[in-house]
Motif scaffolding. Structure first.
Motif, PDB file in Angstrom:
ATOM      1  N   GLY A 151      29.603  42.994  46.429  1.00  0.00           N
ATOM      2  CA  GLY A 151      29.609  44.410  46.770  1.00  0.00           C
ATOM      3  C   GLY A 151      31.009  44.957  46.978  1.00  0.00           C
ATOM      4  O   GLY A 151      31.257  45.760  47.871  1.00  0.00           O
ATOM      5  N   ILE A 152      31.936  44.497  46.142  1.00  0.00           N
ATOM      6  CA  ILE A 152      33.329  44.935  46.225  1.00  0.00           C
ATOM      7  C   ILE A 152      33.771  45.428  44.855  1.00  0.00           C
ATOM      8  O   ILE A 152      33.039  45.312  43.882  1.00  0.00           O
ATOM      9  CB  ILE A 152      34.251  43.776  46.704  1.00  0.00           C
ATOM     10  CG1 ILE A 152      34.178  42.590  45.729  1.00  0.00           C
ATOM     11  CG2 ILE A 152      33.917  43.366  48.123  1.00  0.00           C
ATOM     12  CD1 ILE A 152      35.124  41.442  46.044  1.00  0.00           C
ATOM     13  N   LYS A 153      34.980  45.960  44.793  1.00  0.00           N
ATOM     14  CA  LYS A 153      35.541  46.381  43.507  1.00  0.00           C
ATOM     15  C   LYS A 153      36.057  45.160  42.759  1.00  0.00           C
ATOM     16  O   LYS A 153      36.454  44.167  43.367  1.00  0.00           O
ATOM     17  CB  LYS A 153      36.683  47.363  43.720  1.00  0.00           C
ATOM     18  CG  LYS A 153      36.268  48.677  44.338  1.00  0.00           C
ATOM     19  CD  LYS A 153      37.467  49.558  44.551  1.00  0.00           C
ATOM     20  CE  LYS A 153      37.056  50.852  45.239  1.00  0.00           C
ATOM     21  NZ  LYS A 153      38.214  51.657  45.600  1.00  0.00           N
ATOM     22  N   GLU A 154      36.094  45.280  41.448  1.00  0.00           N
ATOM     23  CA  GLU A 154      36.632  44.210  40.597  1.00  0.00           C
ATOM     24  C   GLU A 154      38.090  43.919  40.966  1.00  0.00           C
ATOM     25  O   GLU A 154      38.513  42.764  41.011  1.00  0.00           O
ATOM     26  CB  GLU A 154      36.515  44.637  39.138  1.00  0.00           C
ATOM     27  CG  GLU A 154      36.332  43.508  38.173  1.00  0.00           C
ATOM     28  CD  GLU A 154      36.037  44.003  36.770  1.00  0.00           C
ATOM     29  OE1 GLU A 154      36.601  43.380  35.839  1.00  0.00           O
ATOM     30  OE2 GLU A 154      35.276  44.963  36.589  1.00  0.00           O
ATOM     31  N   SER A 155      38.838  44.962  41.243  1.00  0.00           N
ATOM     32  CA  SER A 155      40.251  44.786  41.600  1.00  0.00           C
ATOM     33  C   SER A 155      40.399  44.062  42.938  1.00  0.00           C
ATOM     34  O   SER A 155      41.359  43.314  43.137  1.00  0.00           O
ATOM     35  CB  SER A 155      40.970  46.133  41.647  1.00  0.00           C
ATOM     36  OG  SER A 155      40.381  46.982  42.610  1.00  0.00           O
TER      37      SER A 155
END
Length: 180
Positions: A151-155
């Protein structure tokens, strides 16, 4: 042998449950500890994983031992991630990546570190770093999939991996200095 155990479990053979547990408990404990370093928490996660494994066996299609073993590993990883996501400060930790920069670009001498020592060093990493490192390096997931799972950004996933590698490199170099 595993296929027979699975079939016996489907037929509600309690002894087969015990045999399957004994056959895989060490390996799955190791997988669990990669993500959850605290022994008591890891035991809880492992127990929940085995409950899910045992209750899912009747409905699953057995496709060979290798596939079955991979499926069990995935159950443990998912249960460990669920446990970590349940922590109050999980998202904040994942988004506050602060690299511990290594002074030089020279790679540490990993081959001089025993597997047990390397495992210990990885377990000492902060949760976010350790989790992304394990998912990327050991489980082989790309950053896009890790981002979805956590549940986080790819970056953020890429940043956590970078920071994990930096911190691990520093720990290995410090360990090597202490051995000289």
């Amino acid at each position: 042998m595993v296929e027979q155990l699975v079939e016996r479990i489907r037929n509600k053979d309690q002894q087969a449950l015990k045999q399957l547990y004994l056959l895989y408990v060490e390996e799955l404990t190791s997988v669990c500890h990669r993500y959850v370093p605290d022994d008591d928490d890891a035991k809880d996660v492992l127990q929940n994983s085995f409950v899910k494994i045992f209750t899912s066996i009747p409905a699953m299609e057995y496709r060979g031992e290798k596939s079955f073993k991979g499926w069990m590993r995935k159950v443990v990883v998912n249960e460990a991630l669920s446990f970590l996501r349940g922590r109050r400060n999980w998202l904040r930790m994942m988004q506050e990546a602060s690299p511990l920069l290594v002074e030089d670009d020279e790679e540490p001498e990993v081959e001089c570190v025993s597997p047990d020592e390397l495992h210990r060093l990885i377990r000492e990493l902060p949760d976010g770093y350790r989790t992304v490192l394990n998912l990327y390096v050991l489980e082989g997931y790309p950053h896009k999939k890790i981002a979805e799972m956590l549940g986080i950004k790819e970056s953020t996933s890429a940043s956590q991996l970078y920071c994990a590698k930096q911190r691990l490199a520093r720990k290995i170099k410090d360990l090597m200095k202490g051995m000289r």
